[in-house]
Write a protein that holds these residues in place. Structure first.
Motif, mmCIF file in Angstrom:
data_model
loop_
_atom_site.group_PDB
_atom_site.id
_atom_site.type_symbol
_atom_site.label_atom_id
_atom_site.label_comp_id
_atom_site.label_asym_id
_atom_site.label_seq_id
_atom_site.Cartn_x
_atom_site.Cartn_y
_atom_site.Cartn_z
ATOM 1 N N TYR A 53 7.359 -3.818 -1.111
ATOM 2 C CA TYR A 53 5.898 -3.690 -0.514
ATOM 3 C C TYR A 53 5.477 -2.196 -0.499
ATOM 4 N N SER A 66 -0.660 -8.889 1.944
ATOM 5 C CA SER A 66 0.491 -8.748 2.458
ATOM 6 C C SER A 66 0.989 -7.111 2.605
ATOM 7 N N ARG A 67 0.676 -6.590 1.681
ATOM 8 C CA ARG A 67 0.887 -4.952 2.088
ATOM 9 C C ARG A 67 0.188 -4.297 2.959
ATOM 10 N N ALA A 119 11.322 -7.390 5.437
ATOM 11 C CA ALA A 119 10.055 -6.679 4.731
ATOM 12 C C ALA A 119 10.058 -5.295 4.999
ATOM 13 N N GLU A 167 4.809 -12.509 -3.253
ATOM 14 C CA GLU A 167 4.025 -11.907 -2.475
ATOM 15 C C GLU A 167 2.851 -12.894 -1.987
#
Length: 227
Positions: A197, A87-88, A42, A225
């Motif tokens: 991302y 997630s971001r 990531a 995601e």
């Protein structure tokens, strides 16, 4: 006298939360910039990978804690709906923490376990107990209870970094000095974000790699995601 102490503690609590909120609001941004997949990673910070699996595990921790704290399914679904980019946000926090602690280290700042425990005890007392503090921190900052100490360590590091820089967090000049230190640390660590991302955009330097140099590896494609 007692009233003054209580007011002082309240002011300390407010200042601490305000600084943490500012830290989250002003972190280097992850902005959309491509769709190329980089399996397995990531982000890469200081040559160390933050894997997609590690990120998804952190996201799952938050979701599980949110589910446990929700009185019913509808409430949980509403919470998820309000934090669809978890997630971001989580990756942003993971990268920020590493950069911040590198900047703190460069400035000679250290944070002890005792300091973390004292702050936690102080916040818990004002929140009405440690459980209440965990719930409030989860709701306000999307930090799972298991990560509370890490989050408090970051807050203390930020406060001490401001002091080490001789910077006032309540002034633009002080904030600029703080973000410059993080920008320098970010460059040293050569932060790269998987385009899935976003990208690393240090607030003070404007660095944004749209085509980061990713390490190659043989791996299965990353999943979608996790919201």
């Amino acid at each position: 006298m007692h009233s003054r102490r209580r007011t002082s503690r309240s002011r300390s609590r407010t200042t601490g939360l305000a600084l943490f909120a500012a830290l989250l609001a002003g972190v280097p941004l992850l902005s959309a910039c491509g769709s190329e997949a980089h399996p397995g990673a990531a982000a890469v910070v200081g040559g160390q990978r933050i894997t997609v699996a590690q990120l998804e595990s952190r996201v799952s921790e938050v979701r599980e804690a949110q589910r446990a704290a929700s009185p019913d399914t509808k409430t949980y679904e509403q919470i998820v709906g309000k934090s669809g980019k978890l997630s971001r946000f989580t990756l942003q926090s993971m990268v920020r923490d590493r950069v911040l602690h590198r900047a703190a280290k460069d400035a000679g700042v250290t944070v002890s376990r005792a300091e973390v425990q004292r702050l936690r005890a102080s916040f818990a007392q004002q929140a009405g107990g440690d459980k209440a503090l965990q719930t409030a921190w989860l709701q306000q900052n999307e930090v799972a209870p298991a990560r509370l100490d890490e989050s408090l360590r970051t807050e203390i590091a930020a406060q001490k970094l401001y002091r080490a820089l001789g910077a006032d967090p309540n002034t633009k000049e002080g904030q600029d000095a703080f973000w410059k230190a993080l920008s320098v640390a970010g460059k040293k660590l050569k932060v790269d974000i998987n385009p899935r991302y976003g990208s690393w955009n240090a607030r003070t330097s404007g660095r944004a790699d749209t085509q980061p140099a990713w390490l190659r590896e043989v791996s299965k494609p990353a999943g979608t995601e996790q919201s």
